[in-house]
Design a protein around this motif. Structure first.
Motif, PDB file in Angstrom:
ATOM      1  N   LEU A 196      -0.264   6.679   2.459  1.00 16.34           N
ATOM      2  CA  LEU A 196      -0.790   5.401   1.999  1.00 16.34           C
ATOM      3  C   LEU A 196      -1.125   4.486   3.172  1.00 16.34           C
ATOM      4  CD1 LEU A 196      -1.543   3.333  -0.076  1.00 16.34           C
ATOM      5  CD2 LEU A 196       0.894   2.839  -0.437  1.00 16.34           C
ATOM      6  N   LYS A 197      -0.271   4.464   4.194  1.00 12.35           N
ATOM      7  CA  LYS A 197      -0.556   3.629   5.362  1.00 12.35           C
ATOM      8  C   LYS A 197      -1.853   4.072   6.026  1.00 12.35           C
ATOM      9  CE  LYS A 197       0.492   0.391   8.356  1.00 12.35           C
ATOM     10  NZ  LYS A 197       0.433  -1.050   7.972  1.00 12.35           N
ATOM     11  N   GLY A 198      -2.104   5.383   6.029  1.00 13.35           N
ATOM     12  CA  GLY A 198      -3.358   5.884   6.577  1.00 13.35           C
ATOM     13  C   GLY A 198      -4.570   5.379   5.799  1.00 13.35           C
ATOM     14  N   GLU A 199      -4.463   5.367   4.475  1.00 14.34           N
ATOM     15  CA  GLU A 199      -5.548   4.844   3.627  1.00 14.34           C
ATOM     16  C   GLU A 199      -5.797   3.368   3.931  1.00 14.34           C
ATOM     17  OE1 GLU A 199      -6.944   6.566   0.346  1.00 14.34           O
ATOM     18  OE2 GLU A 199      -6.658   8.118   1.864  1.00 14.34           O
ATOM     19  N   ILE A 200      -4.713   2.623   4.089  1.00 10.67           N
ATOM     20  CA  ILE A 200      -4.833   1.188   4.362  1.00 10.67           C
ATOM     21  C   ILE A 200      -5.478   0.949   5.722  1.00 10.67           C
ATOM     22  CG2 ILE A 200      -3.502  -0.921   4.797  1.00 10.67           C
ATOM     23  CD1 ILE A 200      -1.464   0.181   2.716  1.00 10.67           C
ATOM     24  N   GLU A 201      -5.039   1.700   6.733  1.00  9.51           N
ATOM     25  CA  GLU A 201      -5.574   1.514   8.084  1.00  9.51           C
ATOM     26  C   GLU A 201      -7.042   1.906   8.168  1.00  9.51           C
ATOM     27  OE1 GLU A 201      -2.824   3.708  10.510  1.00  9.51           O
ATOM     28  OE2 GLU A 201      -1.532   1.946  10.805  1.00  9.51           O
ATOM     29  N   GLU A 202      -7.495   2.778   7.277  1.00  9.47           N
ATOM     30  CA  GLU A 202      -8.919   3.129   7.215  1.00  9.47           C
ATOM     31  C   GLU A 202      -9.731   2.084   6.461  1.00  9.47           C
ATOM     32  OE1 GLU A 202      -9.426   7.040   5.623  1.00  9.47           O
ATOM     33  OE2 GLU A 202      -8.139   7.984   7.137  1.00  9.47           O
ATOM     34  N   GLY A 203      -9.059   1.071   5.926  1.00  9.40           N
ATOM     35  CA  GLY A 203      -9.740  -0.019   5.245  1.00  9.40           C
ATOM     36  C   GLY A 203     -10.091   0.261   3.801  1.00  9.40           C
ATOM     37  N   LYS A 204      -9.534   1.315   3.221  1.00  5.87           N
ATOM     38  CA  LYS A 204      -9.940   1.713   1.873  1.00  5.87           C
ATOM     39  C   LYS A 204      -9.485   0.737   0.787  1.00  5.87           C
ATOM     40  CE  LYS A 204     -10.345   6.641   2.896  1.00  5.87           C
ATOM     41  NZ  LYS A 204      -9.913   8.021   2.555  1.00  5.87           N
ATOM     42  N   LEU A 205      -8.400  -0.002   1.039  1.00  3.46           N
ATOM     43  CA  LEU A 205      -7.944  -0.951   0.031  1.00  3.46           C
ATOM     44  C   LEU A 205      -8.560  -2.326   0.218  1.00  3.46           C
ATOM     45  CD1 LEU A 205      -5.821   1.323  -0.414  1.00  3.46           C
ATOM     46  CD2 LEU A 205      -4.157  -0.472  -0.891  1.00  3.46           C
ATOM     47  N   GLY A 206      -9.211  -2.548   1.345  1.00  2.66           N
ATOM     48  CA  GLY A 206      -9.713  -3.880   1.637  1.00  2.66           C
ATOM     49  C   GLY A 206      -8.565  -4.805   1.989  1.00  2.66           C
ATOM     50  N   ARG A 207      -8.660  -6.054   1.579  1.00  2.00           N
ATOM     51  CA  ARG A 207      -7.607  -7.033   1.846  1.00  2.00           C
ATOM     52  C   ARG A 207      -6.574  -6.966   0.722  1.00  2.00           C
ATOM     53  NH1 ARG A 207      -7.190 -12.027  -0.209  1.00  2.00           N
ATOM     54  NH2 ARG A 207      -9.386 -11.955  -0.868  1.00  2.00           N
ATOM     55  N   ILE A 208      -5.324  -6.693   1.093  1.00  4.95           N
ATOM     56  CA  ILE A 208      -4.250  -6.633   0.096  1.00  4.95           C
ATOM     57  C   ILE A 208      -3.774  -8.056  -0.178  1.00  4.95           C
ATOM     58  CG2 ILE A 208      -1.936  -5.773  -0.415  1.00  4.95           C
ATOM     59  CD1 ILE A 208      -2.555  -3.426   1.505  1.00  4.95           C
ATOM     60  N   TYR A 209      -3.978  -8.510  -1.401  1.00 10.43           N
ATOM     61  CA  TYR A 209      -3.669  -9.900  -1.728  1.00 10.43           C
ATOM     62  C   TYR A 209      -2.489 -10.063  -2.686  1.00 10.43           C
ATOM     63  CZ  TYR A 209      -6.447  -8.763  -5.883  1.00 10.43           C
ATOM     64  OH  TYR A 209      -6.941  -8.166  -7.025  1.00 10.43           O
ATOM     65  N   ASN A 210      -2.073  -8.962  -3.313  1.00  7.28           N
ATOM     66  CA  ASN A 210      -0.932  -9.060  -4.230  1.00  7.28           C
ATOM     67  C   ASN A 210      -0.181  -7.736  -4.227  1.00  7.28           C
ATOM     68  OD1 ASN A 210       0.725 -10.319  -6.236  1.00  7.28           O
ATOM     69  ND2 ASN A 210      -0.270  -9.064  -7.773  1.00  7.28           N
ATOM     70  N   ALA A 211       1.150  -7.820  -4.301  1.00  9.73           N
ATOM     71  CA  ALA A 211       1.973  -6.613  -4.327  1.00  9.73           C
ATOM     72  C   ALA A 211       3.166  -6.835  -5.248  1.00  9.73           C
ATOM     73  CB  ALA A 211       2.449  -6.259  -2.922  1.00  9.73           C
ATOM     74  N   LYS A 212       3.631  -5.726  -5.792  1.00 14.33           N
ATOM     75  CA  LYS A 212       4.817  -5.740  -6.649  1.00 14.33           C
ATOM     76  C   LYS A 212       5.691  -4.571  -6.201  1.00 14.33           C
ATOM     77  CE  LYS A 212       6.176  -5.575 -11.550  1.00 14.33           C
ATOM     78  NZ  LYS A 212       6.838  -6.888 -11.594  1.00 14.33           N
ATOM     79  N   ALA A 213       6.954  -4.831  -5.945  1.00 19.16           N
ATOM     80  CA  ALA A 213       7.835  -3.777  -5.451  1.00 19.16           C
ATOM     81  C   ALA A 213       9.234  -3.968  -6.012  1.00 19.16           C
ATOM     82  CB  ALA A 213       7.882  -3.787  -3.916  1.00 19.16           C
ATOM     83  N   GLY A 214       9.973  -2.872  -6.075  1.00 19.94           N
ATOM     84  CA  GLY A 214      11.343  -2.993  -6.553  1.00 19.94           C
ATOM     85  C   GLY A 214      12.030  -1.666  -6.759  1.00 19.94           C
ATOM     86  N   TRP A 215      13.228  -1.778  -7.296  1.00 17.76           N
ATOM     87  CA  TRP A 215      14.055  -0.592  -7.526  1.00 17.76           C
ATOM     88  C   TRP A 215      15.112  -0.986  -8.553  1.00 17.76           C
ATOM     89  CZ3 TRP A 215      15.794   2.724  -2.744  1.00 17.76           C
ATOM     90  CH2 TRP A 215      16.313   3.948  -3.185  1.00 17.76           C
ATOM     91  N   PHE A 216      14.963  -0.494  -9.777  1.00 16.66           N
ATOM     92  CA  PHE A 216      15.925  -0.792 -10.837  1.00 16.66           C
ATOM     93  C   PHE A 216      16.897   0.369 -11.002  1.00 16.66           C
ATOM     94  CE2 PHE A 216      12.518  -3.678 -12.296  1.00 16.66           C
ATOM     95  CZ  PHE A 216      13.256  -4.823 -12.513  1.00 16.66           C
ATOM     96  N   ARG A 217      18.154   0.101 -10.730  1.00 15.17           N
ATOM     97  CA  ARG A 217      19.202   1.039 -11.113  1.00 15.17           C
ATOM     98  C   ARG A 217      19.872   0.468 -12.357  1.00 15.17           C
ATOM     99  NH1 ARG A 217      21.772   2.497  -5.133  1.00 15.17           N
ATOM    100  NH2 ARG A 217      20.031   3.816  -4.451  1.00 15.17           N
ATOM    101  N   LYS A 218      20.056   1.298 -13.369  1.00 16.03           N
ATOM    102  CA  LYS A 218      20.604   0.817 -14.641  1.00 16.03           C
ATOM    103  C   LYS A 218      22.128   0.830 -14.657  1.00 16.03           C
ATOM    104  CE  LYS A 218      16.431   2.396 -16.965  1.00 16.03           C
ATOM    105  NZ  LYS A 218      15.817   3.334 -17.926  1.00 16.03           N
ATOM    106  N   LYS A 219      22.726   1.735 -13.902  1.00 12.55           N
ATOM    107  CA  LYS A 219      24.186   1.830 -13.847  1.00 12.55           C
ATOM    108  C   LYS A 219      24.544   2.425 -12.487  1.00 12.55           C
ATOM    109  CE  LYS A 219      28.183   3.690 -16.389  1.00 12.55           C
ATOM    110  NZ  LYS A 219      28.811   4.370 -15.225  1.00 12.55           N
TER     111      LYS A 219
END
Length: 353
Positions: free
Chosen positions: A135-158
């Motif tokens: 994914l970093k390679g795709e970004i560095e090649e400019g394929k995503l353009g300008r990244i203006y919003n992101a959502k990240a996380g990790w839900f453990r239920k127990k």
């Protein structure tokens, strides 16, 4: 220093053991010494990995003139004092996450690193996963353009680790899932976004399971005579100087019906979007008014092995690692701001002057 980098390991637990295995596979490095607060554990690891020397204490290891670099793989509250002392003793440092339990002590690590002229690298192995590198390679090649919003996380239920141990004590860990697994997702997302400067944070934390001794997971050893004063769920919105935003959500325990327990990152760019959810990567764009979704193939290579190789190469070539001391400090500042915002109910502005 010889062409072989001699490594000392501080901490013989599961994380330290993973580092031992990775460095022992490298031709340019040798795990030359180990220590642990519980010496029999260090002695056992030394036998398992053919490590020639067990030091009686971390200080003894840090004062060993034959050691070029150390791995700090101990509970969070010891990160800053050990990293700072290692740098003062002229050692390069591979420091486990989080950098420290708060941004003030993290800042002291950065200062010690600058004064020493040595390498300090944060051990964020998720940057080295095959999908992350693809994914970093795709970004560095400019394929995503300008990244203006992101959502990240990790839900453990127990998944509350080691109830009552240092994991669940604020003065020893610095926090709950936010500083434990949330720092992984925060670091990875900032890296993908090009490390924009955070300028404001609004967040809330909750402790609905831990105080009741509920939501207990399998990691760590419980201490039922201990206590729990950290969160078990956190949510935050982070704004950056370039106008971009990041939504971060993490939990050790939650009634998260329908949500996967895999770590996730979603990036929205002006030209395309991308996601990593567990072991699945995808990209999406619009062509001729049609949504085009594609699978992102991971690059080959073991993440921890590649991370270890990078650390050794940085030492040998005198170059800065991709997970710099500043990146660790930035993560700590954001985490501190989330906790402060939760306490006050207000947005927290970050001043970088």
């Amino acid at each position: 220093m010889s062409s072989i980098v001699k490594i000392g390991i501080i901490g013989a637990g599961a994380i330290g053991n993973a580092h031992m295995g990775a460095f022992q596979k490298l031709e340019g490095a040798q795990v030359a010494a180990i220590t642990d607060v519980f010496l029999p554990h260090a002695e056992q690891r030394a036998q398992e990995h053919n490590i020639p020397l067990v030091h009686q204490s971390p200080q003894a290891l840090l004062e060993d003139p034959d050691i070029d670099a150390v791995v700090v793989a101990v509970p969070n509250k010891f990160h800053a004092p050990l990293a700072i002392e290692a740098l003062r003793q002229g050692k390069h440092v591979l420091l486990e996450k989080p950098m420290s339990i708060d941004s003030e002590t993290a800042r002291r690590i950065v200062e010690a690193k600058e004064q020493s002229g040595k390498i300090l690298m944060m051990a964020h192995q998720m940057r080295w996963e095959g999908l992350s590198r693809a994914l970093k390679g795709e970004i560095e090649e400019g394929k995503l353009g300008r990244i203006y919003n992101a959502k990240a996380g990790w839900f453990r239920k127990k998944g509350i680790p080691g109830w009552g141990s240092w994991f669940t004590r604020m003065d020893e860990s610095g926090g709950g899932p936010l500083i434990d697994i949330g720092v992984h997702m925060l670091d990875l997302t900032l890296y993908m976004m090009g490390n924009p400067k955070p300028v404001s944070v609004f967040g809330t934390t909750y402790a609905e399971f831990g105080p009741k001794k509920a939501g207990i997971g399998s990691w760590g050893t419980p201490n039922w005579d201990g206590y729990y004063d950290v969160e078990d769920l956190a949510t935050a919105l982070i704004k950056f100087d370039n106008g971009a935003t990041l939504s971060l959500e993490v939990s050790w325990a939650a009634h998260a019906a329908g949500l996967s327990e895999d770590p996730f990152i979603y990036l929205m760019g002006t030209d395309a979007g991308a996601s990593i959810v567990g072991s699945t990567g995808k990209t999406v764009t619009h062509e001729n008014n049609i949504i085009i979704e594609s699978t992102l193939a991971p690059l080959e290579g073991d993440a921890r092995q590649l991370m270890s190789e990078h650390f050794v190469a940085c030492i040998q070539e005198g170059k800065e690692p991709i997970t710099t001391a500043l990146s660790g400090y930035t993560n700590n500042r954001i985490l501190d701001a989330i906790y402060e915002s939760s306490k006050t109910g207000n947005e927290v502005k970050l001043n970088w002057d």
